[in-house]
Each structure stands twice: as structure tokens, then as C-alpha cells.
Design a protein around this motif. Sequence first.
Motif, PDB file in Angstrom:
ATOM      1  N   TRP A 147       0.871  -1.178   0.000  1.00  0.00           N
ATOM      2  CA  TRP A 147       0.000   0.000   0.000  1.00  0.00           C
ATOM      3  C   TRP A 147       0.907   1.228   0.000  1.00  0.00           C
ATOM      4  N   PRO A 154      -6.060   4.337  -4.418  1.00  0.00           N
ATOM      5  CA  PRO A 154      -7.270   5.173  -4.432  1.00  0.00           C
ATOM      6  C   PRO A 154      -8.010   5.112  -5.768  1.00  0.00           C
ATOM      7  N   ASP A 185      -1.652   0.030   9.422  1.00  0.00           N
ATOM      8  CA  ASP A 185      -2.907  -0.687   9.620  1.00  0.00           C
ATOM      9  C   ASP A 185      -3.672  -0.662   8.298  1.00  0.00           C
ATOM     10  N   GLU A 187      -6.409  -2.199   7.347  1.00  0.00           N
ATOM     11  CA  GLU A 187      -7.855  -2.049   7.475  1.00  0.00           C
ATOM     12  C   GLU A 187      -8.242  -0.587   7.694  1.00  0.00           C
ATOM     13  N   GLU A 188      -7.478   0.107   8.559  1.00  0.00           N
ATOM     14  CA  GLU A 188      -7.782   1.512   8.826  1.00  0.00           C
ATOM     15  C   GLU A 188      -7.529   2.357   7.579  1.00  0.00           C
ATOM     16  N   ARG A 189      -6.468   2.057   6.845  1.00  0.00           N
ATOM     17  CA  ARG A 189      -6.196   2.813   5.630  1.00  0.00           C
ATOM     18  C   ARG A 189      -7.320   2.608   4.611  1.00  0.00           C
ATOM     19  N   ARG A 191     -10.464   1.969   5.337  1.00  0.00           N
ATOM     20  CA  ARG A 191     -11.616   2.747   5.797  1.00  0.00           C
ATOM     21  C   ARG A 191     -11.456   4.223   5.454  1.00  0.00           C
ATOM     22  N   GLN A 192     -10.246   4.750   5.609  1.00  0.00           N
ATOM     23  CA  GLN A 192      -9.999   6.149   5.280  1.00  0.00           C
ATOM     24  C   GLN A 192     -10.271   6.435   3.806  1.00  0.00           C
ATOM     25  N   GLU A 193      -9.783   5.562   2.939  1.00  0.00           N
ATOM     26  CA  GLU A 193      -9.957   5.777   1.504  1.00  0.00           C
ATOM     27  C   GLU A 193     -11.420   5.643   1.100  1.00  0.00           C
ATOM     28  N   ARG A 195     -13.976   6.327   3.019  1.00  0.00           N
ATOM     29  CA  ARG A 195     -14.660   7.532   3.504  1.00  0.00           C
ATOM     30  C   ARG A 195     -14.476   8.694   2.527  1.00  0.00           C
ATOM     31  N   LYS A 196     -13.287   8.813   1.954  1.00  0.00           N
ATOM     32  CA  LYS A 196     -13.038   9.876   0.980  1.00  0.00           C
ATOM     33  C   LYS A 196     -13.964   9.740  -0.222  1.00  0.00           C
ATOM     34  N   ARG A 200     -19.191   2.926   1.785  1.00  0.00           N
ATOM     35  CA  ARG A 200     -19.055   1.973   2.899  1.00  0.00           C
ATOM     36  C   ARG A 200     -19.260   0.602   2.281  1.00  0.00           C
TER      37      ARG A 200
END
Length: 345
Positions: A147, A154, A185, A187-189, A191-193, A195-196, A200
Amino acid sequence: MLNLHWRAKGSWSVVGRAFAAALARRTPVAFIDPPEGLPVSGVPVSADAVTINFGDWRLSPTLPGRRVVSYIPWETSRIPWPIRRKLRRLDHLWVPSEWQREVFLRNGISAEKLSVVPLGFDPEAFHPPVTPRQPGPVFRFLFVGKWEERKALPELLEAFCSEFRADEPVELVLHAHNPFLADFDQEERLRQELRKLGARDARVRCRGEVALADLVRAYREADAFVLPTRSEGWGLPLLEAMACGLPCIATNYSGLTAFAHAGNALLVETDGVIRVRDPFFFHPWLIWGTWARPNVAHLRRLMRQVVEQREESTALGQAAAREVAAKWTWDHAAEVALARVAELK
């Protein structure tokens, strides 16, 4: 005989190990500072032999050998001046693709110092299943790679979430661990992408760093492979996916075009090039040039195509598997490497 040195993390460590094994099947190899777990051949290091360095190229001037070859993958259009100056002082450089050779020539590296030596794959591990995989209820796209900005994740997420409705039986699996980033992380990355994008999407899933057997299983369980990369010195996961018979989508740019073409893969158009920006892997105080901007609209169309044209896509993957097995294994790479060694004075 050869001297061989490498000290590397991640995929480059895997590359060095596989290349070393292929070379050792053909000539005595003396290992300089071998990594833990590598069977030591017992052949002594020779000051009269050629040394191949698969590790940090900055160590090359300190290594023994009649000539020291530095194998260097590269992904950007420009070599910053401080690095270029050091590369010019090296004895000899191997690069994995003709695209990278042209980049180095444009940056003032002497042609006499350069040779193209391809990478390869292990056909014992990566090959189509003996029994063809039957289509499942959900079509699975697979991505394999760190990543990082260069991999254009993205854009991949935008293409997937925009093209496929939530009720369509399609999913995207990311093997996108990055061992170079502390406390990364995945999974967190993700989720961030998402959200942008205002999405979901439970159809996008992550898997962490895996062993070889798990990676092979991931290829076998996928229906298509997708890599909308900005640039690759070579593109080993793409080659492995092709070897497994997957229909593959990849950006029509950089080193991967050595083995991926319109006859064996679906190539994503580019919207020109953009400036390299990735402060972790490419120091922001240096100028790295450009890499490609994959066309998201075309990526969407190709992803839709492999879902809706299953028979044609399967045939494309099978053709790719036959071609790469005949031309791009580690044994093939070792033969080229030994021919280049023989040319060194």
C-alpha cells in the motif's frame, strides 16, 4: 563461479533468494553475508569472480570481486542528482526491463555500464490449477502489492466502487500490507480511503502479509487480477498472476510492458504523467520526475469487461500463462544473467 550478495526486505528479498537458487543450479555460487535460513553452498568467496549484488547498491563498492554488478529496480522518470552521481561510480548495473534501461540512459548513465536482465517466477508454485476453477457465486478481483502511492490504490477503489452496484456479486480483495511503514494498519487505511469516496463497501476486503502457499491460494481463488500501478521496474505480482492463468488488468506503462501486452493482458490507458509524490519512499527534497496517471474510466470499463465476458477473459488468462511459462521463469532469468556475466571483461 559467482559471488552473490543481498540484504533486503519484502519482495526484493524473495527475488534475491529465487534468483540465487536459479543461478546456483548452473554455476558454483559463493554467498557473501547470506541471509538467515539460506543454505550456504560452502563455496569460498573469490576476489577473481564477478559479484552480483541484489541488496543495497550503496554497498557495492565495499564488496569483493573482479567486477561488482549492482541489480537496481527503478520506477520513476528521473534519478535525482545525488543518486545519479553515485550510480555513475558503480562498476556495472543490471536493470530488469528495457523501459528502465531507457530511463537510466536519459539520466546520463553510460550504456557501457548497463545490461537488461529480467526477473522471473517459480513455475512450480505459480501455474494454472490442474482442474480449472469453476466460477463461484461472487466474482473476485485480486490486488497484490504494497500500500503506497505508486500502486494507485485510491484509483482502484474509486473504479471498483463506482462501477459495481452494491447488489452486484463482485468483490475486491487487497493483499496490500506494507512492512516498511511502522504500525501500518491496512484495514484503517482502507476505511480512510472509502470515507473519501463516500463509500461503505463491505465488498472490499483486506488480507495481511501471507506466506507463499497462501499467496498462491489467493491467486487460485481469484477470478481476475488488477494492478493500476503508476510505475513498475518489473511487476512481479502481475507476472505471477499471469502464470496462474488469471485475466490481468494493468497500466500500459513502465517495466511491466516487458511481458504484458495487448495479446495477453488488458492494459489500462493513461492520462499522461504526474509528478512523483510519496514522502516515505521518495524523499521530498529530491526531484524524482514523473510516473503515470491511470485512466479511471478505462479501468472501470476493463473491470466490467472481465466480469461480463468470462469466456473471453478466461482464454486471455490461459494464453498469458502459456506465454510467460515459456519465456519468463527464474531459469530463463538465470540464463540471461550468466550470458551477461560472460560479457564482462
